[in-house]
Design a protein around this motif. Structure first.
Motif, short mmCIF file in Angstrom:
data_model
loop_
_atom_site.label_atom_id
_atom_site.label_comp_id
_atom_site.label_asym_id
_atom_site.label_seq_id
_atom_site.Cartn_x
_atom_site.Cartn_y
_atom_site.Cartn_z
N GLY A 173 0.84 -1.18 0.07
CA GLY A 173 -0.16 0.13 0.15
C GLY A 173 0.85 1.33 -0.08
N ILE A 174 1.82 1.20 0.84
CA ILE A 174 2.65 2.50 0.59
C ILE A 174 3.40 2.65 -0.54
CG2 ILE A 174 5.03 3.27 1.61
CD1 ILE A 174 4.00 1.93 4.47
N CYS A 175 3.94 1.46 -1.25
CA CYS A 175 4.38 1.50 -2.35
C CYS A 175 3.49 1.98 -3.33
CB CYS A 175 4.95 0.29 -3.03
SG CYS A 175 6.58 -0.14 -2.09
N GLU A 176 2.27 1.55 -3.41
CA GLU A 176 1.41 2.19 -4.32
C GLU A 176 0.84 3.55 -4.39
OE1 GLU A 176 -3.02 0.76 -6.62
OE2 GLU A 176 -2.42 -0.36 -4.88
N ILE A 177 0.60 3.71 -3.23
CA ILE A 177 -0.29 5.04 -2.73
C ILE A 177 1.07 6.25 -2.67
CG2 ILE A 177 -1.17 6.54 -1.02
CD1 ILE A 177 -2.71 4.04 -0.26
N GLY A 178 2.06 5.81 -2.52
CA GLY A 178 3.13 6.65 -2.48
C GLY A 178 3.72 6.98 -3.96
N GLY A 179 3.89 5.79 -4.58
CA GLY A 179 4.26 5.91 -6.05
C GLY A 179 3.22 6.74 -6.86
N GLY A 180 1.59 6.30 -6.63
CA GLY A 180 0.70 7.20 -7.19
C GLY A 180 0.92 8.53 -7.01
N TYR A 181 1.15 8.88 -5.80
CA TYR A 181 1.15 10.35 -5.29
C TYR A 181 2.22 11.09 -6.15
CZ TYR A 181 0.93 14.26 -2.04
OH TYR A 181 0.96 15.38 -1.49
N MET A 182 3.51 10.46 -6.10
CA MET A 182 4.62 10.99 -6.85
C MET A 182 4.41 11.37 -8.07
SD MET A 182 7.76 8.92 -4.77
CE MET A 182 8.95 10.32 -5.01
N VAL A 183 3.64 10.18 -8.99
CA VAL A 183 3.30 10.43 -10.37
C VAL A 183 2.33 11.67 -10.57
CG1 VAL A 183 2.40 9.61 -12.22
CG2 VAL A 183 3.98 8.35 -10.93
#
Length: 111
Positions: free
Chosen positions: A16-26
């Protein structure tokens, strides 16, 4: 059984951290005009999310269905802590319902 639940929860949280954090960075890169490298790091985190999810002990469909509930809880938390948008009563009730559904999908006794 307790160790399986602990591992499952930890893998869901890391994914979840990878998906939400990654999506947030994009999101920041494309919507907030942040530097391109923020988007690139976000894409790496999104790829890691796909890899981390494979560490779950269940099948693909069940993992992704249950993860949907976990993702909703984490997205509400992210919005609250990162975007400073406090969840209202309906956000919380909806998130709890989703979390209960995720638990049922993943841990229901099966033959």
């Amino acid at each position: 059984m307790k160790m399986v639940i602990l591992k499952t929860v930890l893998v869901f949280l890391l994914a979840g951290i990878c998906e939400i954090g990654g999506g947030y960075m994009v999101w920041l890169w494309l919507r907030e005009n942040k530097p391109w490298w923020i988007g690139a790091v976000g894409l790496i985190f999104l790829a890691l999310y796909g890899i981390i999810a494979t560490l779950q002990p269940a099948n693909f469909g069940r993992v992704y269905a249950a993860y949907g509930g976990i993702f909703i809880i984490m997205a509400v938390w992210w919005g609250w802590k990162v975007d400073k948008i406090r969840p209202d009563t309906y956000d919380i009730i909806g998130a709890v319902i989703c979390l209960l559904g995720a638990y049922l999908i993943f841990f229901a006794p099966r033959k």
